[in-house]
Scaffold this motif. Sequence first.
Motif, PDB file in Angstrom:
ATOM      1  N   PHE A 134      -2.668 -30.830  28.961  1.00  0.00           N
ATOM      2  CA  PHE A 134      -1.789 -30.851  27.796  1.00  0.00           C
ATOM      3  C   PHE A 134      -2.238 -32.001  26.902  1.00  0.00           C
ATOM      4  O   PHE A 134      -2.346 -33.137  27.356  1.00  0.00           O
ATOM      5  CB  PHE A 134      -0.334 -31.044  28.215  1.00  0.00           C
ATOM      6  CG  PHE A 134       0.201 -29.931  29.073  1.00  0.00           C
ATOM      7  CD1 PHE A 134       0.726 -28.787  28.500  1.00  0.00           C
ATOM      8  CD2 PHE A 134       0.144 -30.028  30.451  1.00  0.00           C
ATOM      9  CE1 PHE A 134       1.196 -27.751  29.296  1.00  0.00           C
ATOM     10  CE2 PHE A 134       0.608 -29.002  31.254  1.00  0.00           C
ATOM     11  CZ  PHE A 134       1.144 -27.862  30.677  1.00  0.00           C
ATOM     12  N   ILE A 135      -2.493 -31.694  25.639  1.00  0.00           N
ATOM     13  CA  ILE A 135      -3.010 -32.702  24.708  1.00  0.00           C
ATOM     14  C   ILE A 135      -1.885 -33.126  23.786  1.00  0.00           C
ATOM     15  O   ILE A 135      -1.370 -32.329  22.991  1.00  0.00           O
ATOM     16  CB  ILE A 135      -4.196 -32.135  23.904  1.00  0.00           C
ATOM     17  CG1 ILE A 135      -5.278 -31.625  24.857  1.00  0.00           C
ATOM     18  CG2 ILE A 135      -4.755 -33.191  22.961  1.00  0.00           C
ATOM     19  CD1 ILE A 135      -6.377 -30.829  24.180  1.00  0.00           C
ATOM     20  N   PRO A 146     -11.752 -32.560  19.705  1.00  0.00           N
ATOM     21  CA  PRO A 146     -12.845 -31.625  20.006  1.00  0.00           C
ATOM     22  C   PRO A 146     -13.502 -31.892  21.354  1.00  0.00           C
ATOM     23  O   PRO A 146     -13.954 -30.961  22.021  1.00  0.00           O
ATOM     24  CB  PRO A 146     -13.827 -31.818  18.851  1.00  0.00           C
ATOM     25  CG  PRO A 146     -13.409 -33.054  18.135  1.00  0.00           C
ATOM     26  CD  PRO A 146     -11.958 -33.228  18.413  1.00  0.00           C
ATOM     27  N   ALA A 147     -13.550 -33.156  21.769  1.00  0.00           N
ATOM     28  CA  ALA A 147     -14.126 -33.477  23.083  1.00  0.00           C
ATOM     29  C   ALA A 147     -13.275 -32.867  24.198  1.00  0.00           C
ATOM     30  O   ALA A 147     -13.808 -32.332  25.183  1.00  0.00           O
ATOM     31  CB  ALA A 147     -14.226 -34.991  23.262  1.00  0.00           C
ATOM     32  N   LEU A 148     -11.961 -32.903  24.043  1.00  0.00           N
ATOM     33  CA  LEU A 148     -11.059 -32.308  25.035  1.00  0.00           C
ATOM     34  C   LEU A 148     -11.100 -30.786  24.973  1.00  0.00           C
ATOM     35  O   LEU A 148     -11.031 -30.107  26.003  1.00  0.00           O
ATOM     36  CB  LEU A 148      -9.633 -32.806  24.792  1.00  0.00           C
ATOM     37  CG  LEU A 148      -9.398 -34.296  25.069  1.00  0.00           C
ATOM     38  CD1 LEU A 148      -8.065 -34.741  24.473  1.00  0.00           C
ATOM     39  CD2 LEU A 148      -9.422 -34.580  26.575  1.00  0.00           C
ATOM     40  N   PHE A 149     -11.225 -30.238  23.769  1.00  0.00           N
ATOM     41  CA  PHE A 149     -11.289 -28.782  23.626  1.00  0.00           C
ATOM     42  C   PHE A 149     -12.497 -28.201  24.364  1.00  0.00           C
ATOM     43  O   PHE A 149     -12.469 -27.042  24.805  1.00  0.00           O
ATOM     44  CB  PHE A 149     -11.372 -28.379  22.148  1.00  0.00           C
ATOM     45  CG  PHE A 149     -10.122 -28.678  21.354  1.00  0.00           C
ATOM     46  CD1 PHE A 149      -8.908 -28.894  21.982  1.00  0.00           C
ATOM     47  CD2 PHE A 149     -10.171 -28.742  19.973  1.00  0.00           C
ATOM     48  CE1 PHE A 149      -7.762 -29.169  21.253  1.00  0.00           C
ATOM     49  CE2 PHE A 149      -9.032 -29.015  19.233  1.00  0.00           C
ATOM     50  CZ  PHE A 149      -7.828 -29.231  19.872  1.00  0.00           C
ATOM     51  N   ARG A 150     -13.570 -28.989  24.484  1.00  0.00           N
ATOM     52  CA  ARG A 150     -14.787 -28.480  25.127  1.00  0.00           C
ATOM     53  C   ARG A 150     -14.673 -28.391  26.653  1.00  0.00           C
ATOM     54  O   ARG A 150     -15.501 -27.743  27.294  1.00  0.00           O
ATOM     55  CB  ARG A 150     -15.983 -29.373  24.745  1.00  0.00           C
ATOM     56  CG  ARG A 150     -16.452 -29.192  23.308  1.00  0.00           C
ATOM     57  CD  ARG A 150     -17.807 -29.850  23.073  1.00  0.00           C
ATOM     58  NE  ARG A 150     -17.727 -31.302  23.104  1.00  0.00           N
ATOM     59  CZ  ARG A 150     -17.491 -32.056  22.039  1.00  0.00           C
ATOM     60  NH1 ARG A 150     -17.290 -31.504  20.851  1.00  0.00           N
ATOM     61  NH2 ARG A 150     -17.450 -33.381  22.145  1.00  0.00           N
ATOM     62  N   LEU A 151     -13.666 -29.032  27.235  1.00  0.00           N
ATOM     63  CA  LEU A 151     -13.487 -28.928  28.686  1.00  0.00           C
ATOM     64  C   LEU A 151     -13.166 -27.484  29.067  1.00  0.00           C
ATOM     65  O   LEU A 151     -12.342 -26.831  28.433  1.00  0.00           O
ATOM     66  CB  LEU A 151     -12.354 -29.856  29.151  1.00  0.00           C
ATOM     67  CG  LEU A 151     -12.607 -31.362  29.025  1.00  0.00           C
ATOM     68  CD1 LEU A 151     -11.346 -32.133  29.408  1.00  0.00           C
ATOM     69  CD2 LEU A 151     -13.769 -31.792  29.906  1.00  0.00           C
ATOM     70  N   SER A 152     -13.809 -27.003  30.127  1.00  0.00           N
ATOM     71  CA  SER A 152     -13.665 -25.594  30.503  1.00  0.00           C
ATOM     72  C   SER A 152     -12.504 -25.395  31.473  1.00  0.00           C
ATOM     73  O   SER A 152     -12.667 -24.822  32.554  1.00  0.00           O
ATOM     74  CB  SER A 152     -14.971 -25.085  31.120  1.00  0.00           C
ATOM     75  OG  SER A 152     -15.311 -25.884  32.239  1.00  0.00           O
ATOM     76  N   ILE A 153     -11.317 -25.889  31.092  1.00  0.00           N
ATOM     77  CA  ILE A 153     -10.097 -25.658  31.864  1.00  0.00           C
ATOM     78  C   ILE A 153      -9.010 -25.220  30.894  1.00  0.00           C
ATOM     79  O   ILE A 153      -9.116 -25.445  29.685  1.00  0.00           O
ATOM     80  CB  ILE A 153      -9.652 -26.924  32.624  1.00  0.00           C
ATOM     81  CG1 ILE A 153      -9.422 -28.098  31.663  1.00  0.00           C
ATOM     82  CG2 ILE A 153     -10.648 -27.295  33.707  1.00  0.00           C
ATOM     83  CD1 ILE A 153      -8.858 -29.347  32.323  1.00  0.00           C
ATOM     84  N   PRO A 154      -7.942 -24.572  31.374  1.00  0.00           N
ATOM     85  CA  PRO A 154      -6.859 -24.165  30.467  1.00  0.00           C
ATOM     86  C   PRO A 154      -6.252 -25.381  29.762  1.00  0.00           C
ATOM     87  O   PRO A 154      -6.072 -26.439  30.361  1.00  0.00           O
ATOM     88  CB  PRO A 154      -5.838 -23.510  31.413  1.00  0.00           C
ATOM     89  CG  PRO A 154      -6.632 -23.076  32.597  1.00  0.00           C
ATOM     90  CD  PRO A 154      -7.708 -24.105  32.763  1.00  0.00           C
ATOM     91  N   LYS A 155      -5.952 -25.213  28.478  1.00  0.00           N
ATOM     92  CA  LYS A 155      -5.447 -26.317  27.662  1.00  0.00           C
ATOM     93  C   LYS A 155      -4.310 -25.839  26.775  1.00  0.00           C
ATOM     94  O   LYS A 155      -4.316 -24.712  26.296  1.00  0.00           O
ATOM     95  CB  LYS A 155      -6.558 -26.881  26.769  1.00  0.00           C
ATOM     96  CG  LYS A 155      -7.710 -27.518  27.508  1.00  0.00           C
ATOM     97  CD  LYS A 155      -8.868 -27.832  26.584  1.00  0.00           C
ATOM     98  CE  LYS A 155      -9.619 -26.580  26.151  1.00  0.00           C
ATOM     99  NZ  LYS A 155     -10.432 -25.993  27.229  1.00  0.00           N
TER     100      LYS A 155
END
Length: 347
Positions: A134-135, A146-155
Motif C-alpha cells: 500500500f503506497i 514509479p520505483a514502487l510501481f515497478r515492483l512485481s507484487i500487488p499494489k
Amino acid sequence: MPIRKSVTLKTIAKELGLTVQTVNKALKGRPGMSETTRQLIVETAEKLGYFTKDQIRSLRAERIISYPIERKRFLLVQTEQSVSYNRLLFEGLYERFASFGHHIETSMLPTSIRETEMSDWLEEHGLEFADGLFIAPSIVPKAWEPALFRLSIPKILLSFPPLGTKVDSVIWDIYEATYQAVAYLRSIGHHRIMYVGDTHYQRGFILRWQAFLHAMNEFHIEVDPDVHSISQRNTHPEWLEELRNKLIHYAPTAIICGVSGEVATVYQLCTELQLNIPQDISLIGILNEQPEQLPLFTRPLLSIREAGYRAADRILWRIANPTLPYEHIRIQGELFIGSTTAAHQPK
C-alpha cells in the motif's frame, strides 16, 4: 452444507457483555440501539473473524477467500510527509485484515536518497517479498512512486493516480469534498469565497483547486486567481503575509482552507485581524481530523480510515483477479456543519 464458524454470535456477545439478540440485530442492520453500540459490535465481529452468510457470498463473488489458509503479510509504505495520514489509514487496513488473519506493517522510505539508489534500497529491504504493498499519499521525493510501481507484487495506491499509471487506487474523494464546501457556502448566502491552499505540491492539492474552480463556475461566480492564496509555499512568512494583505484588500465573507496543515494558521490569522468567526467570516477547513485546539470546524468528513479498510479488500481482490483491468475507487464523505460557518448577512 451449512457454513461453519469458529466464531459465533454468542462469542461476540460474550466478548462485549451483550445479548445474542442485540449482536444479531446490529449485524443485520436492524434498529433498536445506538450507532456507537452498532459500530462497536461490527468492529468486534470483524476483529474476531466473524462473517455472515451474505458477507461470505459477497467475498466469493469477487473470488476472495473468507477463511484463508495462508496468512499474508502486507506493507504500508510512507515517508515523513505522509505520516499525518498514517494512523487513520493503518487503522482501516488493520481492522479489515484482522478479520482475515492477515498481517499489516509500516515501512518508512528515506527522503534523502538519489533516484538511482532507490531500486537498491528496495531490494536491500526486501519489499518485493511482501504479499502486497500500500503506497501512502504525499510520498516525497516523487520519484519513489514509479520505483514502487515497478515492483512485481500487488499494489494499491492510496492517492489519486498519475495518468497512465497501471495500478489500482483507493482514495477519499477530496474533489467532491471541495465541491460540497462551495455549494454549502453558496446555499447560506456567501458569494465572496476565498480559496487558501498550496495548489502545486501534490496531485490532491491540484485537484482541490480544480474542484473549487468547477464549483464556482457552476454557481456562475468568476474566479480571479489573484484574489486567492494559491502560491507554492516556499517560505512560511511569505505566503502568510500575502494572505494577510488579501484578506484586508478583498474582504472575503468566507474561506475554504484546502490543506489540513494550514487550517490552524489561517484561523489564527483571522483572529489577529479581529475577524469574528463566523459572524465576520466563515471558515471551512479540509481537515484530516478535528484538531483539539480549534473550535468545531465545518469540514468535509474525509473517509481516510474507510479508504484503508476498502484498500484491504481491493488488494485481496487484485490477488484473486490478477488479469482484470485496474480500478480507481473514490470514497465520498459528508459535509459536517460546525460552529465556524454562518449565513451571510449583507451589510
